[in-house]
Design a protein around this motif. Structure first.
Motif, short mmCIF file in Angstrom:
data_model
loop_
_atom_site.label_atom_id
_atom_site.label_comp_id
_atom_site.label_asym_id
_atom_site.label_seq_id
_atom_site.Cartn_x
_atom_site.Cartn_y
_atom_site.Cartn_z
N ARG A 68 0.07 -12.30 -29.09
CA ARG A 68 -0.73 -11.60 -28.08
C ARG A 68 -0.08 -11.63 -26.70
N THR A 69 0.56 -12.74 -26.37
CA THR A 69 1.13 -12.93 -25.03
C THR A 69 2.53 -12.35 -24.98
N THR A 70 2.74 -11.38 -24.07
CA THR A 70 4.08 -10.81 -23.92
C THR A 70 4.96 -11.77 -23.11
N ILE A 71 6.24 -11.55 -23.20
CA ILE A 71 7.18 -12.35 -22.40
C ILE A 71 6.90 -12.15 -20.92
N ARG A 72 6.57 -10.93 -20.51
CA ARG A 72 6.26 -10.68 -19.10
C ARG A 72 5.06 -11.52 -18.66
N GLU A 73 4.02 -11.56 -19.47
CA GLU A 73 2.83 -12.36 -19.14
C GLU A 73 3.17 -13.85 -19.10
N TYR A 74 3.95 -14.30 -20.06
CA TYR A 74 4.34 -15.70 -20.13
C TYR A 74 5.13 -16.12 -18.90
N LEU A 75 6.09 -15.28 -18.49
CA LEU A 75 6.91 -15.61 -17.32
C LEU A 75 6.10 -15.61 -16.03
N ALA A 76 5.01 -14.87 -16.01
CA ALA A 76 4.16 -14.81 -14.81
C ALA A 76 3.15 -15.96 -14.77
N THR A 77 2.99 -16.68 -15.88
CA THR A 77 1.98 -17.75 -15.93
C THR A 77 2.64 -19.07 -16.33
N THR A 78 2.46 -19.47 -17.55
CA THR A 78 2.96 -20.76 -18.05
C THR A 78 4.46 -20.92 -17.89
N GLY A 79 5.20 -19.84 -18.08
CA GLY A 79 6.66 -19.90 -18.02
C GLY A 79 7.24 -19.62 -16.64
N ALA A 80 6.38 -19.63 -15.63
CA ALA A 80 6.86 -19.37 -14.27
C ALA A 80 7.96 -20.36 -13.91
N GLY A 81 9.01 -19.86 -13.30
CA GLY A 81 10.11 -20.71 -12.87
C GLY A 81 11.28 -20.76 -13.82
N ILE A 82 11.10 -20.25 -15.04
CA ILE A 82 12.19 -20.29 -16.02
C ILE A 82 13.43 -19.58 -15.50
N MET A 83 13.24 -18.44 -14.87
CA MET A 83 14.38 -17.64 -14.44
C MET A 83 15.13 -18.29 -13.27
N GLU A 84 14.51 -19.23 -12.59
CA GLU A 84 15.17 -19.93 -11.49
C GLU A 84 15.88 -21.19 -11.95
N GLU A 85 15.63 -21.62 -13.17
CA GLU A 85 16.24 -22.83 -13.69
C GLU A 85 17.69 -22.56 -14.08
N GLU A 86 18.56 -23.46 -13.69
CA GLU A 86 19.97 -23.34 -14.04
C GLU A 86 20.23 -24.14 -15.32
N PRO A 87 21.10 -23.63 -16.19
CA PRO A 87 21.44 -24.39 -17.38
C PRO A 87 22.24 -25.64 -17.01
N PRO A 88 22.21 -26.66 -17.86
CA PRO A 88 23.03 -27.84 -17.60
C PRO A 88 24.52 -27.45 -17.56
N GLU A 89 25.29 -28.22 -16.88
CA GLU A 89 26.72 -27.92 -16.70
C GLU A 89 27.42 -27.65 -18.03
N THR A 90 27.10 -28.42 -19.05
CA THR A 90 27.78 -28.28 -20.35
C THR A 90 27.48 -26.95 -21.02
N LEU A 91 26.39 -26.28 -20.63
CA LEU A 91 26.02 -25.00 -21.24
C LEU A 91 26.13 -23.83 -20.27
N ARG A 92 26.60 -24.09 -19.08
CA ARG A 92 26.62 -23.05 -18.04
C ARG A 92 27.46 -21.84 -18.44
N SER A 93 28.59 -22.06 -19.09
CA SER A 93 29.44 -20.91 -19.46
C SER A 93 28.78 -20.07 -20.54
N ARG A 94 27.98 -20.68 -21.40
CA ARG A 94 27.34 -19.94 -22.48
C ARG A 94 26.03 -19.29 -22.03
N TYR A 95 25.22 -20.01 -21.26
CA TYR A 95 23.88 -19.54 -20.90
C TYR A 95 23.72 -19.23 -19.41
N GLY A 96 24.80 -19.12 -18.70
CA GLY A 96 24.71 -18.92 -17.26
C GLY A 96 24.34 -17.52 -16.82
N GLY A 97 24.36 -16.57 -17.74
CA GLY A 97 23.99 -15.20 -17.39
C GLY A 97 25.20 -14.41 -17.09
#
Length: 97
Positions: A68-97
Protein backbone atom coordinates in the motif's frame (compact mmCIF):
# COMPACT_ATOMS: atom_id res chain seq x y z
CA UNK A 1 -2.41 -11.09 -5.24
CA UNK A 2 -1.22 -13.95 -3.07
CA UNK A 3 -1.56 -13.94 0.67
CA UNK A 4 -0.68 -16.56 3.26
CA UNK A 5 -3.96 -18.48 3.03
CA UNK A 6 -3.90 -18.61 -0.78
CA UNK A 7 -0.31 -19.84 -0.66
CA UNK A 8 -1.22 -22.69 1.66
CA UNK A 9 -4.02 -23.76 -0.71
CA UNK A 10 -1.33 -24.48 -3.32
CA UNK A 11 0.94 -26.33 -0.93
CA UNK A 12 0.87 -28.17 2.33
CA UNK A 13 0.79 -26.15 5.52
CA UNK A 14 2.06 -29.21 7.37
CA UNK A 15 5.17 -29.41 5.17
CA UNK A 16 5.71 -25.66 5.57
CA UNK A 17 5.48 -26.01 9.35
CA UNK A 18 7.95 -28.92 9.32
CA UNK A 19 10.52 -26.79 7.52
CA UNK A 20 9.90 -23.34 9.01
CA UNK A 21 7.54 -23.61 11.96
CA UNK A 22 10.32 -24.71 14.29
CA UNK A 23 11.95 -21.32 13.63
CA UNK A 24 8.70 -19.49 14.52
CA UNK A 25 8.20 -18.42 10.91
CA UNK A 26 4.46 -18.54 10.53
CA UNK A 27 3.96 -16.46 7.38
CA UNK A 28 5.11 -16.67 3.78
CA UNK A 29 4.02 -13.12 2.95
CA UNK A 30 4.96 -10.40 5.42
CA UNK A 31 4.03 -6.74 5.41
CA UNK A 32 6.23 -5.50 8.24
CA UNK A 33 9.65 -5.70 6.59
CA UNK A 34 11.18 -2.37 5.58
CA UNK A 35 13.80 -1.92 2.87
CA UNK A 36 17.49 -1.64 3.69
CA UNK A 37 18.08 2.11 3.92
CA UNK A 38 21.36 2.06 2.02
CA UNK A 39 20.02 -0.12 -0.79
CA UNK A 40 16.82 1.91 -1.13
CA UNK A 41 18.89 5.08 -1.43
CA UNK A 42 20.93 3.39 -4.15
CA UNK A 43 17.76 2.38 -6.06
CA UNK A 44 16.25 5.87 -5.77
CA UNK A 45 19.46 7.46 -7.08
CA UNK A 46 19.56 4.97 -9.97
CA UNK A 47 15.96 5.78 -10.90
CA UNK A 48 16.71 9.49 -10.69
CA UNK A 49 19.66 9.06 -13.08
CA UNK A 50 17.24 7.61 -15.66
CA UNK A 51 15.32 10.90 -15.87
CA UNK A 52 12.18 12.41 -14.37
CA UNK A 53 9.61 9.98 -15.87
CA UNK A 54 11.47 6.89 -14.56
CA UNK A 55 12.15 8.57 -11.23
CA UNK A 56 8.51 9.53 -10.65
CA UNK A 57 7.34 6.12 -11.82
CA UNK A 58 9.67 4.38 -9.36
CA UNK A 59 8.57 6.58 -6.45
CA UNK A 60 4.86 6.26 -7.20
CA UNK A 61 4.58 2.65 -8.40
CA UNK A 62 7.02 0.77 -6.18
CA UNK A 63 5.53 -0.37 -2.88
CA UNK A 64 6.72 -1.59 0.49
CA UNK A 65 5.87 -5.07 1.68
CA UNK A 66 2.48 -3.85 2.89
CA UNK A 67 1.55 -3.39 -0.80
CA UNK A 68 0.00 0.00 0.00
CA UNK A 69 2.80 2.42 0.90
CA UNK A 70 4.68 3.86 -2.08
CA UNK A 71 8.37 4.66 -1.92
CA UNK A 72 7.47 8.35 -2.21
CA UNK A 73 5.19 8.10 0.85
CA UNK A 74 7.79 6.11 2.77
CA UNK A 75 10.55 8.64 2.06
CA UNK A 76 8.27 11.47 3.22
CA UNK A 77 7.44 9.74 6.53
CA UNK A 78 9.21 6.80 8.19
CA UNK A 79 12.08 6.80 5.71
CA UNK A 80 12.75 10.53 5.95
CA UNK A 81 16.46 11.26 5.84
CA UNK A 82 17.49 8.21 3.83
CA UNK A 83 18.55 10.30 0.86
CA UNK A 84 20.82 12.44 3.06
CA UNK A 85 22.61 9.44 4.56
CA UNK A 86 26.04 8.69 3.15
CA UNK A 87 27.14 5.10 2.65
CA UNK A 88 30.01 3.82 4.78
CA UNK A 89 33.45 4.39 3.29
CA UNK A 90 33.84 0.72 2.32
CA UNK A 91 30.68 0.91 0.17
CA UNK A 92 30.97 4.47 -1.10
CA UNK A 93 32.23 3.50 -4.57
CA UNK A 94 29.36 1.02 -5.04
CA UNK A 95 26.46 2.90 -3.41
CA UNK A 96 27.63 6.50 -3.56
CA UNK A 97 25.33 7.46 -6.42
Amino acid sequence: MFDNEQSFKHGSKEIYNQHYGRYNIDKIWRDDILPCRLYLRHCVLAAKNLGEPAYSNFLDHTYLGDRRTTIREYLATTGAGIMEEEPPETLRSRYGG
